[in-house]
Design a protein around this motif. Sequence first.
Motif, short mmCIF file in Angstrom:
data_model
loop_
_atom_site.label_atom_id
_atom_site.label_comp_id
_atom_site.label_asym_id
_atom_site.label_seq_id
_atom_site.Cartn_x
_atom_site.Cartn_y
_atom_site.Cartn_z
N ALA A 160 26.41 40.60 41.41
CA ALA A 160 27.29 39.45 41.66
C ALA A 160 28.00 39.02 40.39
O ALA A 160 29.19 38.69 40.41
N VAL A 161 27.29 39.03 39.28
CA VAL A 161 27.92 38.63 38.01
C VAL A 161 28.99 39.65 37.60
O VAL A 161 30.10 39.29 37.21
N MET A 162 28.66 40.93 37.72
CA MET A 162 29.63 41.98 37.36
C MET A 162 30.88 41.89 38.25
O MET A 162 32.00 42.01 37.77
N ASP A 163 30.65 41.71 39.55
CA ASP A 163 31.77 41.61 40.50
C ASP A 163 32.64 40.40 40.20
O ASP A 163 33.86 40.47 40.28
N THR A 164 31.99 39.27 39.92
CA THR A 164 32.76 38.06 39.61
C THR A 164 33.59 38.27 38.36
O THR A 164 34.75 37.88 38.30
N ALA A 165 32.98 38.91 37.36
CA ALA A 165 33.72 39.16 36.12
C ALA A 165 34.97 39.99 36.41
O ALA A 165 36.06 39.69 35.91
N ALA A 166 34.79 41.02 37.25
CA ALA A 166 35.95 41.86 37.58
C ALA A 166 37.01 41.05 38.32
O ALA A 166 38.21 41.14 38.01
N ASP A 167 36.58 40.24 39.27
CA ASP A 167 37.53 39.39 40.02
C ASP A 167 38.28 38.45 39.09
O ASP A 167 39.48 38.26 39.21
N MET A 168 37.53 37.83 38.18
CA MET A 168 38.15 36.83 37.31
C MET A 168 39.11 37.50 36.32
O MET A 168 40.15 36.93 35.98
N ARG A 169 38.77 38.71 35.91
CA ARG A 169 39.71 39.44 35.03
C ARG A 169 40.97 39.77 35.81
O ARG A 169 42.08 39.65 35.29
N GLY A 170 40.78 40.15 37.09
CA GLY A 170 41.92 40.48 37.93
C GLY A 170 42.83 39.28 38.15
O GLY A 170 44.05 39.41 38.20
N ALA A 171 42.20 38.12 38.28
CA ALA A 171 42.96 36.90 38.56
C ALA A 171 43.64 36.35 37.32
O ALA A 171 44.61 35.62 37.40
N ALA A 172 43.10 36.71 36.15
CA ALA A 172 43.60 36.10 34.90
C ALA A 172 44.96 36.66 34.52
O ALA A 172 45.34 37.73 34.92
#
Lengths: 749, 159
Positions: free
Chosen positions: B147-159
């Motif tokens: 979940a942490v890895m996935d969130t990090a990827a999502d947040m990088r994508g959104a940034a």
Amino acid sequence: MSETTNKWIGQNTIRPDGAPKVTGSAAFAADTNMPGMIWGSVLRSPHAHARIKSIDTSKAEAHPGVKAVVTAADIVDFPVDTPFPLGIQDMRWMCRNVMAREKALFHGHPVAAVAATSEAIAAEACKLIEVDYEVLPHAIEIDDALAPDAPILHDFIEFEGKPSNIAGTLEHTKGDIEAGFAEADVIIERDFTTRPVHQGYIEPHACLVSVAADGKATIWSSSQGQFMVRAMTGLLTGIPQSDIRAIPAEIGGGFGGKTIVYLEPLATILSKKSGRPVKMVMTREEVMRASGPTSGSKSTIKIGAKKDGTITAAEGIYWLQAGGLPGSPIRGAVGCALAPYDIPNGRTFGYDVVSNRSKVAAYRAPGAPIGAFGIECVLDEIAEELGMDPLDLRLKNAAKEGTQAVHGPTYPLMGYVESLEAAKAHDHYKAPLGPNQGRGVASGFWFNAGGESSAQVNITEDGNVVVTTGHPDIGGSRAGIANICAELLGIDYRRVSVLIGDTATIGFSNLTGGSRVLFASSIVVTESTNNVIGTLCALAAKIWDIDPEAVIWEDGEARPAGANAGQFPPLTLEELAARANESGGPIGAGAQINTTGAEGGFGTHICDVEVDPELGTVQVLRYTVLQDVGRAVHPSYVEGQMQGGAVQAIGWALNEEYIYNKNGHVDNPGFLDYRMPVASDMPMIDTHIIEIPNPKHPQGVRGVGEVPLVPGLAAVRNAIHDAVGVRFNDLPMSPPVVLDALDMAEAAE
Amino acid sequence: MAKLHISTTINGEPTEYLCAPDETMLDVLRNGLGLTGSKEGCGSGDCGACSITMDGRLVCACLVLAAEAEGSEIETIEGMADGEALHPLQQKFLEMAALQCGICTPGMLVAAKSLLEQNPNPTETEVRYWLAGNLCRCTGYDKIIRAVMDTAADMRGAA
């Protein structure tokens, strides 16, 4: 119900209690306060074994801020010569566990408790209580307790006509064990030990109790069963159960350790005496010294097989530590040990041994990991001796539908063979290994449980659904219940609220334990929901003025069953709810059932490790759990059970143990030195869900949660053997132990 | 023992409290201020269930004296969501079933948020070591790490 028509069963929905859990607003036991609340603190025995000659509480009672004191004299006595079973517990032992009566039986055993206006004052006042102890010699380990000159903990316990620390035995036999060994080409016999391990829930025991002026008690506490809390507190305080309302707080982990009371009866008496709400919260040190754990054990395992791998006989003799009072899980050890195998001649025997440790409590498949450990280790050795693949050896002897188990039952349809075949076919089993790396496999069984459950399903006036059940939700069961109810009603699962009722608002429901919650609660929820659907169809029939039999429920609405029934536009749940009063009023139904048909669960684990020969550390590189779960109603939470159980097994195998000093005190009563697995110790845990639906359950559910702890100890141990060629028969296989063994093996070469 | 008067900021709100010199930040949060999202699992800094940030630094509230918080900015689990809008980590934990009982979850989320603020692209090993001070006994960590890895990827994508 065919797979293709399922809309919600099998979906990873968001749990109904999700948002409060991730925002910090979910109320766990220690999170509730009341106006006028005071704090309770427990005085604990400083000795491992001592006769309590007298207790003088007068100085504590006179201390400013102290509102009440409780000792064993305030707690209902259950005489030792009259058994008083309550579920799997006996109130004779429970009353002596919550408060030492004749003797303090372990370091940390409660002796008195104080309620005062602050935690600090309560703790200070405990020190003013004068206890006159006659210190007695103590026995901690099984061998100490069984020695000819061992201190006897209880003079009322006799074994073979003499005072003894053996408090009970249990035996299962099948066939002719001696004849079976006589047929064997290879016989291997080994001795094993496992250490007591704590359940390790992160939330310490806690409760808040308010006894009103009319004597009625309200209890908020963290437990695996509000009805257990009500019953035990009632029995121990003399308050009728009808005057106790036990409200289940959110529970911060239990794993079996919260299936008994520790604080609730003390806080109830303190509240009754003081007229104030009393809150009690254990420290981690108190949790480690005085609650749980599961038993330590020693065992002797002997298995004989023919050259083709056919097991001809198997025997397991087990000694399990009960702690200071009788009641170790010998049933799980001797019942589950040989359960995965079709064995013509088998015998298991268990001894329940008391010693000066905290009384054991249930821990995830209680006794079963202990039972399986030695068996699965010896099977590994037999496979090696015969030059067989260890999975093939298990396949050759695997129990299947129709097998009569050594512990008695004849199995219905179940998926043990499938777990072995899936393991054999798995990528993991074929992946290459490097130097100092090894692979181990092991299997395991747990009984699973049915028992009493209650549910109420109500349709709200706006056409949504509230489901109430009676089991504390310890790992996402509300999500599974929402999936099932939504599936049956044909509506979006977000329209189903699932709540856990307290003892006053839902019918009797047995513990959250035995891997029974989703199994049992879905039976009562299914029956209730089907009755609700019947009511909805009858309502539509009345509105349409047709026969109720001519109405069917489909996709969340009532429809005429066919052309002959007449032409009517469907009536949705919302429309029917709005018109409920036209035909009888509220729409709801409840069910209370003593559920049966739980059927056992089986699983197989594959573990890869790497051993560092310089440090003795064991790194788990890869781990796969394969298990027949019947039907995965919410697959993510099923996987979570498999993963969490496996990691607890890895902790048990590699690191967890209590260190006792010569005075019989635990020297490592905290998370720093009692080393449970942390995130950096673990790899991802792969799961392989096998679904052989339980034919005795409406959705095909089997218990899931406990099986995954059972095979893990031996899977890790067998992997270490594969890596370094040393067979460890004693747990934990911690770095100093591994290093010593590697040094000895090197010296021997 | 005379109580001390402390002025601080908690989840963006100016907050004052009185505390005894030996009282921990965790006791004040839970018992004084009613912020019970931070949990006490051990009281010795070993379980991480009381993880909070003080001036951006991840700490165990049970190891901080309440009196030390004078003038500091404290963030707890209660400040993580923006009203009904959950933080991406909170949402992901729910979607990926990264909690079972939920007692470690507040501390786990606060620690994970702190990680992603410092390292938006952590490796699995970095996530595991960062969260090694947050004990979970239910999940075996698998779904938490994912979940942490996935969130990090999502947040990088959104940034």
